[in-house]
Design a protein around this motif. Structure first.
Motif, PDB file in Angstrom:
ATOM      1  N   GLU A  34      -6.739 110.739 101.203  1.00  0.00           N
ATOM      2  CA  GLU A  34      -6.983 109.968 102.414  1.00  0.00           C
ATOM      3  C   GLU A  34      -8.224 109.318 102.368  1.00  0.00           C
ATOM      4  N   PRO A  35      -8.220 108.056 102.783  1.00  0.00           N
ATOM      5  CA  PRO A  35      -9.600 107.516 102.862  1.00  0.00           C
ATOM      6  C   PRO A  35     -10.921 108.639 103.903  1.00  0.00           C
ATOM      7  N   MET A  36     -11.878 108.698 103.403  1.00  0.00           N
ATOM      8  CA  MET A  36     -12.809 109.420 104.204  1.00  0.00           C
ATOM      9  C   MET A  36     -13.996 108.950 104.578  1.00  0.00           C
ATOM     10  N   GLN A  37     -14.622 108.989 105.700  1.00  0.00           N
ATOM     11  CA  GLN A  37     -15.916 108.639 105.871  1.00  0.00           C
ATOM     12  C   GLN A  37     -17.111 109.285 105.799  1.00  0.00           C
ATOM     13  N   VAL A  38     -18.003 108.667 104.908  1.00  0.00           N
ATOM     14  CA  VAL A  38     -19.284 109.297 104.417  1.00  0.00           C
ATOM     15  C   VAL A  38     -20.543 108.268 104.980  1.00  0.00           C
ATOM     16  N   GLY A  39     -20.913 108.858 105.930  1.00  0.00           N
ATOM     17  CA  GLY A  39     -22.126 107.755 106.644  1.00  0.00           C
ATOM     18  C   GLY A  39     -21.530 106.620 107.271  1.00  0.00           C
ATOM     19  N   ASP A  40     -21.965 105.529 106.821  1.00  0.00           N
ATOM     20  CA  ASP A  40     -21.377 104.245 107.351  1.00  0.00           C
ATOM     21  C   ASP A  40     -20.188 103.684 106.685  1.00  0.00           C
ATOM     22  N   HIS A  41     -19.924 104.465 105.343  1.00  0.00           N
ATOM     23  CA  HIS A  41     -19.052 103.832 104.308  1.00  0.00           C
ATOM     24  C   HIS A  41     -17.762 104.574 104.413  1.00  0.00           C
ATOM     25  N   LEU A  61     -12.348 113.151  82.437  1.00  0.00           N
ATOM     26  CA  LEU A  61     -11.161 112.426  83.044  1.00  0.00           C
ATOM     27  C   LEU A  61     -10.057 112.939  83.505  1.00  0.00           C
ATOM     28  N   ILE A  62      -9.465 113.773  82.938  1.00  0.00           N
ATOM     29  CA  ILE A  62      -8.204 114.611  83.426  1.00  0.00           C
ATOM     30  C   ILE A  62      -8.626 115.307  84.664  1.00  0.00           C
ATOM     31  N   GLY A  63      -9.817 116.032  84.561  1.00  0.00           N
ATOM     32  CA  GLY A  63     -10.343 116.908  86.067  1.00  0.00           C
ATOM     33  C   GLY A  63     -10.642 115.993  87.181  1.00  0.00           C
ATOM     34  N   GLY A  64     -11.485 114.746  86.686  1.00  0.00           N
ATOM     35  CA  GLY A  64     -11.481 113.787  87.732  1.00  0.00           C
ATOM     36  C   GLY A  64     -10.315 113.228  88.466  1.00  0.00           C
ATOM     37  N   PHE A  65      -9.230 112.941  87.608  1.00  0.00           N
ATOM     38  CA  PHE A  65      -7.870 112.546  88.298  1.00  0.00           C
ATOM     39  C   PHE A  65      -7.632 113.424  89.212  1.00  0.00           C
ATOM     40  N   SER A  66      -7.327 114.771  88.505  1.00  0.00           N
ATOM     41  CA  SER A  66      -6.812 115.777  89.449  1.00  0.00           C
ATOM     42  C   SER A  66      -7.702 116.112  90.817  1.00  0.00           C
ATOM     43  N   ALA A  67      -8.978 116.054  90.579  1.00  0.00           N
ATOM     44  CA  ALA A  67      -9.827 116.513  91.589  1.00  0.00           C
ATOM     45  C   ALA A  67      -9.539 115.356  92.846  1.00  0.00           C
ATOM     46  N   ILE A  68      -9.584 114.236  92.378  1.00  0.00           N
ATOM     47  CA  ILE A  68      -9.441 112.966  93.256  1.00  0.00           C
ATOM     48  C   ILE A  68      -8.091 113.048  93.995  1.00  0.00           C
ATOM     49  N   ASN A  69      -6.972 113.265  93.168  1.00  0.00           N
ATOM     50  CA  ASN A  69      -5.810 113.442  93.684  1.00  0.00           C
ATOM     51  C   ASN A  69      -5.427 114.849  94.905  1.00  0.00           C
ATOM     52  N   VAL A 119     -14.747 105.796 101.882  1.00  0.00           N
ATOM     53  CA  VAL A 119     -14.477 105.907 100.547  1.00  0.00           C
ATOM     54  C   VAL A 119     -13.070 106.230 100.415  1.00  0.00           C
ATOM     55  N   THR A 120     -12.346 105.486  99.467  1.00  0.00           N
ATOM     56  CA  THR A 120     -11.175 105.432  99.264  1.00  0.00           C
ATOM     57  C   THR A 120     -10.651 105.861  98.045  1.00  0.00           C
ATOM     58  N   GLN A 121      -9.530 106.198  97.635  1.00  0.00           N
ATOM     59  CA  GLN A 121      -9.071 106.607  96.330  1.00  0.00           C
ATOM     60  C   GLN A 121      -9.313 105.642  95.181  1.00  0.00           C
ATOM     61  N   LYS A 122      -9.260 104.424  95.661  1.00  0.00           N
ATOM     62  CA  LYS A 122      -9.454 103.387  94.623  1.00  0.00           C
ATOM     63  C   LYS A 122     -11.018 103.257  94.291  1.00  0.00           C
ATOM     64  N   SER A 123     -11.682 103.547  95.153  1.00  0.00           N
ATOM     65  CA  SER A 123     -13.418 103.398  94.766  1.00  0.00           C
ATOM     66  C   SER A 123     -13.508 104.692  93.988  1.00  0.00           C
ATOM     67  N   LEU A 124     -13.000 105.801  94.261  1.00  0.00           N
ATOM     68  CA  LEU A 124     -13.216 107.013  93.548  1.00  0.00           C
ATOM     69  C   LEU A 124     -12.768 106.841  92.233  1.00  0.00           C
ATOM     70  N   TYR A 125     -11.500 106.384  92.037  1.00  0.00           N
ATOM     71  CA  TYR A 125     -11.022 106.087  90.462  1.00  0.00           C
ATOM     72  C   TYR A 125     -12.116 104.951  89.824  1.00  0.00           C
ATOM     73  N   THR A 126     -12.566 103.889  90.750  1.00  0.00           N
ATOM     74  CA  THR A 126     -13.299 102.915  89.777  1.00  0.00           C
ATOM     75  C   THR A 126     -14.687 103.763  89.571  1.00  0.00           C
ATOM     76  N   GLY A 127     -15.349 104.701  90.277  1.00  0.00           N
ATOM     77  CA  GLY A 127     -16.419 105.281  89.906  1.00  0.00           C
ATOM     78  C   GLY A 127     -16.196 106.444  88.916  1.00  0.00           C
ATOM     79  N   LEU A 128     -15.037 106.963  88.724  1.00  0.00           N
ATOM     80  CA  LEU A 128     -14.525 107.703  87.435  1.00  0.00           C
ATOM     81  C   LEU A 128     -14.654 106.853  86.388  1.00  0.00           C
ATOM     82  N   PHE A 129     -14.180 105.697  86.427  1.00  0.00           N
ATOM     83  CA  PHE A 129     -13.879 104.898  84.955  1.00  0.00           C
ATOM     84  C   PHE A 129     -15.046 104.306  84.865  1.00  0.00           C
ATOM     85  N   VAL A 130     -16.139 103.894  85.791  1.00  0.00           N
ATOM     86  CA  VAL A 130     -17.599 103.586  85.388  1.00  0.00           C
ATOM     87  C   VAL A 130     -18.392 104.566  84.933  1.00  0.00           C
TER      88      VAL A 130
END
Length: 160
Positions: free
Chosen positions: A92-99, A79-87, A101-112
């Protein structure tokens, strides 16, 4: 700068108080001092003295057991490593294919991922395992090791 000086002072005080209480392994594992206590009073007396005398060694045992337990270490680090890696790598939001990806979606994935792992790791059971395992080891050692000659003078030093 003041925080670094405070951290250095904390480390120095930890080294002076806790690490100076460590007894050498030859004294901690001395087979000549191992004996079965005659009765419960002697066992309680030994435990009382040895837990104070070997407090640094017993603290080290607890630290080793806490790091050994596989369920304790990985989940908070994840969890701590995930937070620091995301930060660090995704501020900034990034484009991956057609999607996008924002920080919010990365945090959601980390919690999931992280919260079910935390539940699966059973922190309460791990805590009781740590307390039980260290308690058994410490009480067994403390009751089986005869106090040294210096224990006879401990009462005299307390009175002076």
């Amino acid at each position: 700068m003041e925080t670094a000086a405070r951290a250095i002072d904390t480390i120095k005080s930890f080294r002076e108080t806790r690490l100076s209480a460590l007894r050498p392994p030859s004294e901690f594992f001395d087979p000549n001092r191992v004996s079965r206590p005659a009765d419960l009073n002697q066992a309680v007396s030994r435990i009382s003295y040895n837990t104070r005398y070997f407090s640094g060694n017993y603290g080290l045992i607890i630290a080793v057991l806490a790091n050994y337990e596989p369920a304790v270490a990985p989940i908070p680090r994840l969890l701590i490593g995930g937070f620091s890696a995301i930060n660090k790598w995704a501020p900034e939001p990034m484009q991956v294919g057609d999607h996008i990806v924002t920080q919010k979606s990365l945090y959601t994935g980390l919690f999931v991922i992280g919260l079910p792992l935390l539940w699966w790791a059973s922190p309460l059971g791990t805590f009781f395992w740590l307390v039980g395992a260290s308690g058994v080891l410490i009480f067994a050692h403390a009751s089986m090791i005869e106090p040294g000659v210096e224990s006879e003078y401990a009462a005299v030093q307390d009175e002076v």
